[in-house]
Design a protein around this motif. Structure first.
Motif, PDB file in Angstrom:
ATOM      1  N   ARG A  16     -52.278  31.778 -75.999  1.00 21.75           N
ATOM      2  CA  ARG A  16     -51.169  32.571 -75.164  1.00 21.75           C
ATOM      3  C   ARG A  16     -50.393  30.961 -75.390  1.00 21.75           C
ATOM      4  NH1 ARG A  16     -51.545  36.827 -72.368  1.00 21.75           N
ATOM      5  NH2 ARG A  16     -53.660  37.771 -72.058  1.00 21.75           N
ATOM      6  N   ARG A  17     -51.183  29.992 -74.999  1.00 21.56           N
ATOM      7  CA  ARG A  17     -50.164  28.896 -74.788  1.00 21.56           C
ATOM      8  C   ARG A  17     -49.238  28.049 -75.720  1.00 21.56           C
ATOM      9  NH1 ARG A  17     -54.035  23.837 -72.781  1.00 21.56           N
ATOM     10  NH2 ARG A  17     -53.707  25.285 -71.726  1.00 21.56           N
ATOM     11  N   GLN A  18     -49.999  28.552 -77.188  1.00 29.28           N
ATOM     12  CA  GLN A  18     -49.248  28.211 -78.351  1.00 29.28           C
ATOM     13  C   GLN A  18     -47.685  28.917 -78.979  1.00 29.28           C
ATOM     14  OE1 GLN A  18     -52.366  28.741 -81.251  1.00 29.28           O
ATOM     15  NE2 GLN A  18     -53.076  26.891 -80.644  1.00 29.28           N
ATOM     16  N   VAL A  19     -48.707  30.565 -77.994  1.00 28.59           N
ATOM     17  CA  VAL A  19     -46.974  31.143 -78.162  1.00 28.59           C
ATOM     18  C   VAL A  19     -46.438  30.525 -77.333  1.00 28.59           C
ATOM     19  CG1 VAL A  19     -46.627  33.865 -78.157  1.00 28.59           C
ATOM     20  CG2 VAL A  19     -48.193  33.185 -79.100  1.00 28.59           C
ATOM     21  N   ALA A  20     -46.486  30.508 -76.181  1.00 30.34           N
ATOM     22  CA  ALA A  20     -45.112  30.619 -75.182  1.00 30.34           C
ATOM     23  C   ALA A  20     -45.262  28.704 -75.822  1.00 30.34           C
ATOM     24  CB  ALA A  20     -46.438  29.327 -73.654  1.00 30.34           C
ATOM     25  N   GLY A  21     -45.447  28.086 -76.365  1.00 30.10           N
ATOM     26  CA  GLY A  21     -44.914  26.592 -76.621  1.00 30.10           C
ATOM     27  C   GLY A  21     -43.980  26.830 -77.637  1.00 30.10           C
ATOM     28  N   GLN A  22     -43.824  27.952 -78.242  1.00 25.97           N
ATOM     29  CA  GLN A  22     -43.357  28.038 -79.957  1.00 25.97           C
ATOM     30  C   GLN A  22     -41.831  28.309 -79.330  1.00 25.97           C
ATOM     31  OE1 GLN A  22     -44.212  30.767 -82.794  1.00 25.97           O
ATOM     32  NE2 GLN A  22     -42.181  30.441 -83.350  1.00 25.97           N
ATOM     33  N   PHE A  23     -41.892  29.064 -78.093  1.00 24.54           N
ATOM     34  CA  PHE A  23     -40.858  29.710 -77.980  1.00 24.54           C
ATOM     35  C   PHE A  23     -39.849  28.766 -76.732  1.00 24.54           C
ATOM     36  CE2 PHE A  23     -42.429  33.952 -78.742  1.00 24.54           C
ATOM     37  CZ  PHE A  23     -41.252  34.614 -79.351  1.00 24.54           C
ATOM     38  N   LEU A  24     -41.138  27.708 -76.119  1.00 23.07           N
ATOM     39  CA  LEU A  24     -40.274  26.125 -75.356  1.00 23.07           C
ATOM     40  C   LEU A  24     -39.262  25.754 -75.959  1.00 23.07           C
ATOM     41  CD1 LEU A  24     -42.971  25.749 -72.806  1.00 23.07           C
ATOM     42  CD2 LEU A  24     -40.673  26.673 -72.348  1.00 23.07           C
ATOM     43  N   ALA A  25     -40.216  25.428 -77.266  1.00 25.20           N
ATOM     44  CA  ALA A  25     -40.466  24.360 -78.146  1.00 25.20           C
ATOM     45  C   ALA A  25     -38.423  25.273 -79.120  1.00 25.20           C
ATOM     46  CB  ALA A  25     -40.607  24.374 -79.286  1.00 25.20           C
ATOM     47  N   GLU A  26     -38.153  26.409 -79.074  1.00 29.04           N
ATOM     48  CA  GLU A  26     -36.881  26.877 -79.163  1.00 29.04           C
ATOM     49  C   GLU A  26     -36.087  26.784 -78.563  1.00 29.04           C
ATOM     50  OE1 GLU A  26     -37.225  31.004 -81.457  1.00 29.04           O
ATOM     51  OE2 GLU A  26     -38.773  30.230 -82.829  1.00 29.04           O
ATOM     52  N   SER A  27     -36.294  27.803 -77.476  1.00 31.52           N
ATOM     53  CA  SER A  27     -35.231  27.120 -76.169  1.00 31.52           C
ATOM     54  C   SER A  27     -34.819  25.947 -76.136  1.00 31.52           C
ATOM     55  CB  SER A  27     -35.640  27.995 -75.034  1.00 31.52           C
ATOM     56  OG  SER A  27     -36.882  27.422 -74.395  1.00 31.52           O
ATOM     57  N   THR A  28     -35.595  24.690 -75.863  1.00 33.29           N
ATOM     58  CA  THR A  28     -34.948  23.318 -76.164  1.00 33.29           C
ATOM     59  C   THR A  28     -34.895  23.120 -76.575  1.00 33.29           C
ATOM     60  OG1 THR A  28     -37.458  22.822 -74.721  1.00 33.29           O
ATOM     61  CG2 THR A  28     -36.320  21.238 -75.473  1.00 33.29           C
ATOM     62  N   MET A  29     -35.423  23.526 -77.894  1.00 32.65           N
ATOM     63  CA  MET A  29     -34.125  22.472 -78.928  1.00 32.65           C
ATOM     64  C   MET A  29     -32.675  23.247 -79.143  1.00 32.65           C
ATOM     65  SD  MET A  29     -35.116  23.287 -82.751  1.00 32.65           S
ATOM     66  CE  MET A  29     -36.654  21.925 -83.000  1.00 32.65           C
ATOM     67  N   ILE A  30     -32.522  25.047 -78.879  1.00 34.66           N
ATOM     68  CA  ILE A  30     -30.906  25.471 -78.208  1.00 34.66           C
ATOM     69  C   ILE A  30     -30.819  24.308 -77.227  1.00 34.66           C
ATOM     70  CG2 ILE A  30     -29.669  27.340 -77.883  1.00 34.66           C
ATOM     71  CD1 ILE A  30     -32.280  28.763 -78.993  1.00 34.66           C
ATOM     72  N   GLY A  31     -31.121  23.694 -76.283  1.00 41.83           N
ATOM     73  CA  GLY A  31     -30.505  23.171 -75.395  1.00 41.83           C
ATOM     74  C   GLY A  31     -29.861  21.461 -75.387  1.00 41.83           C
TER      75      GLY A  31
END
Length: 412
Positions: free
Chosen positions: A329-344
């Protein structure tokens, strides 16, 4: 993809692969990512423009502030009580004493009174029936440094000097408006003015007043002549011009130099402190536009959150497959967090760049010197990344809560 064992049966994704996957996810839908980034660009850009323009404008206050007002100090001297034998608080030599203060450029003493504020002045002794032969003007006394103190220029003739004062000569200098009212435009033939039964030879016309404009409609007499013939014996004002930035210091020291021991009896009018004005303007501008920048950031964060949530819904099959292959679960959440952080982060970098360009353009159009804080330039991308991270928290947690079976069933 490089993986390491986090615990038995559970691989851990290498951080470099995590960011590579996030970048691939962002670039998979470039138009949507660009539109999502636009909100952050607007928010960060608005903040950079706001703080940059506010700092630049505040920096120009000293330059744009009227230099005349910023360097003009006036000391008002109370007149002695009628019938009092006490000496005057300031004598006519006081201007010489105050000129020795550091920062004083010029100084002149001035005397006026209510009894000489409205005097009938004529330019000739001939009274023609039906014609206006006199003007109501003020009569004042002033020291020989008055032209420098009022930052004026001699339009005609000369100003009286120490010799005229020492001889008690009956000479006068007219303000340019007074000369125009009396019809005197040339003093080469020594015209005279008449008031209170006395005549005074006009030796000059003073014009171009940049302060004490009231003197432009006055008759100005030497101190000794004014004391003998008009009763103007006591100094009522001392006009000071200072170097830029020295006005506050001169305002504190001038009363002591003019009347030691009686400085509290004198009142001083000095310009406001420019540093306070700068801070006030910058604070007002920051407070006004900072709200707009924060609103834009909130809108950008909501946009990132919405798009990330939609992306999670569209990629349920991918999420289920990753979970089935062993992703935590942490890895899945990390991937989407990384995408949103990259967009920001991309929005922060782009917004900071556009904001800096806008500040430079505004400063160039106004012929100002742009003032940019390096902390702002480097902090804006970080702020964008933080906004993206916070905006992606909920969608990432929702993606992490998906069960593999339910995700694969929903995708099919």
């Amino acid at each position: 993809m490089r993986c390491r064992r986090d615990r038995p049966g559970r691989p851990r994704i290498d951080p470099r692969d995590l960011w590579s996957e996030a970048l691939a996810g962002v670039l998979a839908r470039p138009v949507r990512s660009a539109l999502t980034t636009l909100g952050t660009v607007l928010g960060i850009g608005t903040l950079v423009i706001t703080l940059g323009v506010a700092s630049t404008a505040a920096n120009q206050i000293v330059g744009r502030f009227d230099a005349l007002t910023a360097t003009s100090v006036t000391v008002t001297v109370p007149s002695p009580r009628p019938g009092s034998d006490s000496p005057p608080l300031v004598d006519w030599t006081g201007a010489e004493a105050v000129e020795r203060l550091a920062g004083v450029v010029s100084a002149a003493a001035l005397a006026d009174s209510a009894s000489t504020a409205n005097v009938q002045v004529r330019a000739n002794e001939v009274v023609a029936p039906g014609e206006l032969t006199s003007q109501t003007l003020a009569v004042v006394a002033a020291g020989p440094a008055l032209p420098e103190a009022v930052r004026g220029t001699m339009a005609s003739g000369r100003f009286y000097d120490g010799g005229d004062i020492g001889r008690h000569d009956r000479v006068a200098v007219l303000g340019d408006q007074a000369a125009r009212l009396l019809g005197i435009d040339d003093v080469r033939h020594a015209p005279a003015v008449f008031f209170r039964g006395q005549s005074f030879t006009v030796i000059g016309v003073l014009g171009g007043f940049r302060r004490e404009h009231r003197l432009s409609t006055s008759v100005i007499l030497p101190p000794t002549t004014a004391a003998d013939r008009m009763g103007l014996k006591h100094v009522t004002h001392v006009l000071l011009n200072t170097s830029l930035g020295a006005a506050q210091q001169v305002a504190r020291q001038a009363p002591i130099a003019l009347s030691p021991g009686n400085e509290d009896a004198l009142s001083v009018v000095a310009p406001p402190d420019l540093s306070k004005a700068r801070k006030g303007v910058q604070g007002d501008v920051d407070g006004l536009f900072l709200v707009l920048g924060l609103v834009s950031l909130v809108v950008g964060a909501i946009g990132i959150a919405n798009v990330t949530l939609v992306t999670v819904m569209e990629r349920t099959g991918e999420i289920g497959l990753r979970r089935a292959l062993g992703a935590s679960r942490r890895q899945v959440a990390g991937q989407f967090l990384a995408e949103s952080t990259m967009i920001g982060l991309l929005g922060g970098v782009t917004g900071a760049a556009l904001g800096i360009v806008a500040v430079v353009c505004v400063a160039g159009a106004k012929e100002w010197t742009p003032v940019l804080d390096l902390r702002l330039a480097f902090g804006a991308p970080v702020a964008g990344a933080v906004v993206g991270f916070l905006a992606g928290l909920y969608p990432s947690l929702r993606a992490a809560r998906m069960e593999p079976v339910d995700s694969l069933r929903a995708a099919s």
